[in-house]
Scaffold this motif. Structure first.
Motif, PDB file in Angstrom:
ATOM      1  N   PHE A 114      39.795  35.720  38.218  1.00 37.65           N
ATOM      2  CA  PHE A 114      40.535  36.549  39.170  1.00 37.65           C
ATOM      3  C   PHE A 114      39.650  37.709  39.648  1.00 37.65           C
ATOM      4  O   PHE A 114      39.525  37.963  40.850  1.00 37.65           O
ATOM      5  CB  PHE A 114      41.802  37.079  38.485  1.00 37.65           C
ATOM      6  CG  PHE A 114      42.792  37.745  39.402  1.00 37.65           C
ATOM      7  CD1 PHE A 114      43.880  37.042  39.893  1.00 37.65           C
ATOM      8  CD2 PHE A 114      42.666  39.082  39.751  1.00 37.65           C
ATOM      9  CE1 PHE A 114      44.820  37.651  40.728  1.00 37.65           C
ATOM     10  CE2 PHE A 114      43.590  39.695  40.587  1.00 37.65           C
ATOM     11  CZ  PHE A 114      44.672  38.982  41.079  1.00 37.65           C
ATOM     12  N   LEU A 115      39.019  38.407  38.697  1.00 38.44           N
ATOM     13  CA  LEU A 115      38.156  39.533  39.078  1.00 38.44           C
ATOM     14  C   LEU A 115      36.910  39.058  39.811  1.00 38.44           C
ATOM     15  O   LEU A 115      36.452  39.707  40.754  1.00 38.44           O
ATOM     16  CB  LEU A 115      37.772  40.356  37.849  1.00 38.44           C
ATOM     17  CG  LEU A 115      38.712  41.543  37.602  1.00 38.44           C
ATOM     18  CD1 LEU A 115      38.494  42.144  36.224  1.00 38.44           C
ATOM     19  CD2 LEU A 115      38.555  42.618  38.669  1.00 38.44           C
ATOM     20  N   GLY A 116      36.373  37.905  39.394  1.00 37.37           N
ATOM     21  CA  GLY A 116      35.218  37.343  40.098  1.00 37.37           C
ATOM     22  C   GLY A 116      35.565  37.065  41.558  1.00 37.37           C
ATOM     23  O   GLY A 116      34.788  37.364  42.475  1.00 37.37           O
ATOM     24  N   ALA A 117      36.765  36.524  41.775  1.00 36.93           N
ATOM     25  CA  ALA A 117      37.206  36.211  43.139  1.00 36.93           C
ATOM     26  C   ALA A 117      37.385  37.483  43.968  1.00 36.93           C
ATOM     27  O   ALA A 117      36.992  37.540  45.136  1.00 36.93           O
ATOM     28  CB  ALA A 117      38.500  35.406  43.102  1.00 36.93           C
ATOM     29  N   LEU A 118      37.975  38.530  43.351  1.00 35.23           N
ATOM     30  CA  LEU A 118      38.148  39.795  44.083  1.00 35.23           C
ATOM     31  C   LEU A 118      36.788  40.402  44.446  1.00 35.23           C
ATOM     32  O   LEU A 118      36.593  40.905  45.557  1.00 35.23           O
ATOM     33  CB  LEU A 118      38.954  40.805  43.256  1.00 35.23           C
ATOM     34  CG  LEU A 118      40.446  40.525  43.030  1.00 35.23           C
ATOM     35  CD1 LEU A 118      41.091  41.687  42.277  1.00 35.23           C
ATOM     36  CD2 LEU A 118      41.189  40.281  44.342  1.00 35.23           C
ATOM     37  N   VAL A 128      43.565  45.332  33.160  1.00 33.70           N
ATOM     38  CA  VAL A 128      43.592  46.598  33.905  1.00 33.70           C
ATOM     39  C   VAL A 128      42.663  46.496  35.118  1.00 33.70           C
ATOM     40  O   VAL A 128      42.991  46.962  36.215  1.00 33.70           O
ATOM     41  CB  VAL A 128      43.209  47.787  32.989  1.00 33.70           C
ATOM     42  CG1 VAL A 128      43.116  49.083  33.795  1.00 33.70           C
ATOM     43  CG2 VAL A 128      44.237  47.938  31.868  1.00 33.70           C
ATOM     44  N   GLY A 129      41.529  45.826  34.921  1.00 28.25           N
ATOM     45  CA  GLY A 129      40.574  45.643  36.025  1.00 28.25           C
ATOM     46  C   GLY A 129      41.186  44.890  37.197  1.00 28.25           C
ATOM     47  O   GLY A 129      40.979  45.250  38.363  1.00 28.25           O
ATOM     48  N   CYS A 130      41.946  43.850  36.905  1.00 23.83           N
ATOM     49  CA  CYS A 130      42.610  43.080  37.973  1.00 23.83           C
ATOM     50  C   CYS A 130      43.589  43.969  38.747  1.00 23.83           C
ATOM     51  O   CYS A 130      43.640  43.931  39.980  1.00 23.83           O
ATOM     52  CB  CYS A 130      43.360  41.890  37.385  1.00 23.83           C
ATOM     53  SG  CYS A 130      42.281  40.588  36.759  1.00 23.83           S
ATOM     54  N   CYS A 131      44.359  44.780  38.017  1.00 23.49           N
ATOM     55  CA  CYS A 131      45.339  45.662  38.660  1.00 23.49           C
ATOM     56  C   CYS A 131      44.646  46.726  39.510  1.00 23.49           C
ATOM     57  O   CYS A 131      45.096  47.054  40.616  1.00 23.49           O
ATOM     58  CB  CYS A 131      46.232  46.317  37.615  1.00 23.49           C
ATOM     59  SG  CYS A 131      47.206  45.124  36.659  1.00 23.49           S
ATOM     60  N   ILE A 132      43.522  47.242  38.991  1.00 26.01           N
ATOM     61  CA  ILE A 132      42.736  48.227  39.749  1.00 26.01           C
ATOM     62  C   ILE A 132      42.191  47.589  41.025  1.00 26.01           C
ATOM     63  O   ILE A 132      42.259  48.164  42.116  1.00 26.01           O
ATOM     64  CB  ILE A 132      41.551  48.747  38.890  1.00 26.01           C
ATOM     65  CG1 ILE A 132      42.062  49.678  37.779  1.00 26.01           C
ATOM     66  CG2 ILE A 132      40.508  49.455  39.764  1.00 26.01           C
ATOM     67  CD1 ILE A 132      41.000  50.032  36.744  1.00 26.01           C
ATOM     68  N   GLY A 133      41.649  46.380  40.881  1.00 28.02           N
ATOM     69  CA  GLY A 133      41.067  45.675  42.027  1.00 28.02           C
ATOM     70  C   GLY A 133      42.065  45.476  43.151  1.00 28.02           C
ATOM     71  O   GLY A 133      41.760  45.698  44.335  1.00 28.02           O
ATOM     72  N   LEU A 134      43.277  45.080  42.790  1.00 21.98           N
ATOM     73  CA  LEU A 134      44.319  44.855  43.795  1.00 21.98           C
ATOM     74  C   LEU A 134      44.641  46.152  44.538  1.00 21.98           C
ATOM     75  O   LEU A 134      44.832  46.166  45.752  1.00 21.98           O
ATOM     76  CB  LEU A 134      45.589  44.303  43.136  1.00 21.98           C
ATOM     77  CG  LEU A 134      45.468  42.894  42.552  1.00 21.98           C
ATOM     78  CD1 LEU A 134      46.716  42.552  41.743  1.00 21.98           C
ATOM     79  CD2 LEU A 134      45.250  41.862  43.654  1.00 21.98           C
TER      80      LEU A 134
END
Length: 269
Positions: A17-21, A150-156
């Motif tokens: 998910f983070l890689g995609a963002l 947390v990183g995914c939520c920050i990225g969004l």
């Protein structure tokens, strides 16, 4: 605001998910700066642009001192033996919530991250037949999951994504070997999170490993509002690929599509 569509033909995990963002343009330095507001140490983030099957994408990783041990600890009966330094070895749900609450992150990020952790913890509590308060993460797995989630939520938030849609998910089949023996795929926590939800998941009998991790399932169950094909009237603005770490024998990536929402009658404004 933007809409994100997750094309999960090869499953989903936090690092995919983070890689995609990141592949879609999330600023890596900004992500690190925001994650520093958590006040946890002992990890390093890496990102690598690379090709799989001649398709370029981004591989994201959280490197934790002491190697990786994903997910919740299962040998919870060791707690008492290690009682005196037990705080350094495990983090309970309450510890993780306190860490998130005590951070300098935005309320939205805190709210989403805690909701995802709660979803995963409830599933693990059911699988291991233990009270929610006793469910705990091994130190390394905890740090890894905290940074991923947390990183995914920050990225969004940084990318101003307010709506997430997804294709039906794919998972593998068979078994994976873990520290305590074998686990069937879908792994028990993922299967438990399916209870009471209508998330469409197809099992790929040609893939003999886990494609959907508990973190990936927690993200989907908490954040995705709608499942189906990419909306016909969508005009994609960017496409990104986040690579997974499992050897699936095929193209193992999460494809993410960003699109601007068509202006509709704004009844909700």
């Amino acid at each position: 605001m933007q809409t994100l569509y997750l094309d999960a033909f090869s499953g989903i995990s936090g690092d995919m998910f983070l890689g995609a963002l990141l592949d879609l343009g999330l600023d890596f330095e900004q992500l690190k700066t925001e994650l520093a507001k958590l006040h946890v140490h002992g990890y390093e983030l890496t990102q690598q642009r690379e090709a799989q099957s001649s398709i370029y994408g981004t591989s994201f990783d959280v490197q934790v001192a002491g190697g990786k041990d994903h997910g919740f600890v299962e040998h919870h009966h060791h707690q008492h033996e290690a009682g005196h330094h037990h705080d350094h070895e495990a983090r309970h749900l309450a510890d993780i919530e306190a860490l998130i609450d005590g951070s300098d992150l935005s309320d939205t990020v805190k709210h989403h991250a805690k909701a995802i952790f709660m979803e995963i913890a409830q599933a693990e509590a059911a699988v291991h037949h233990m009270p929610l308060a006793e469910v705990h993460f091994h130190e390394v797995g905890a740090l890894d999951s905290i940074v991923d989630i947390v990183g995914c939520c920050i990225g969004l938030e940084l990318m101003q994504i307010d709506t997430i849609m997804a294709s039906p998910l794919s998972d593998g089949s068979g078994f994976i070997n873990v520290a305590h023996g074998q686990m069937p795929v879908p792994v028990p926590a993922v299967m438990q999170m399916r209870v009471g939800s209508a998330i469409p998941i197809q099992q790929r009998l040609d893939v003999h490993t886990e494609l959907i991790t508990p973190t990936g399932m927690g993200l989907v169950k908490t954040l995705v509002r709608e499942f189906g094909p990419l909306p016909e009237n969508a005009v994609p603005t960017r496409v990104g690929y986040g690579f997974g770490k499992r050897d699936t024998g095929g193209f193992n990536a999460l494809r993410a599509v960003l699109f601007e929402k068509k202006k509709t009658k704004s009844a909700n404004r």
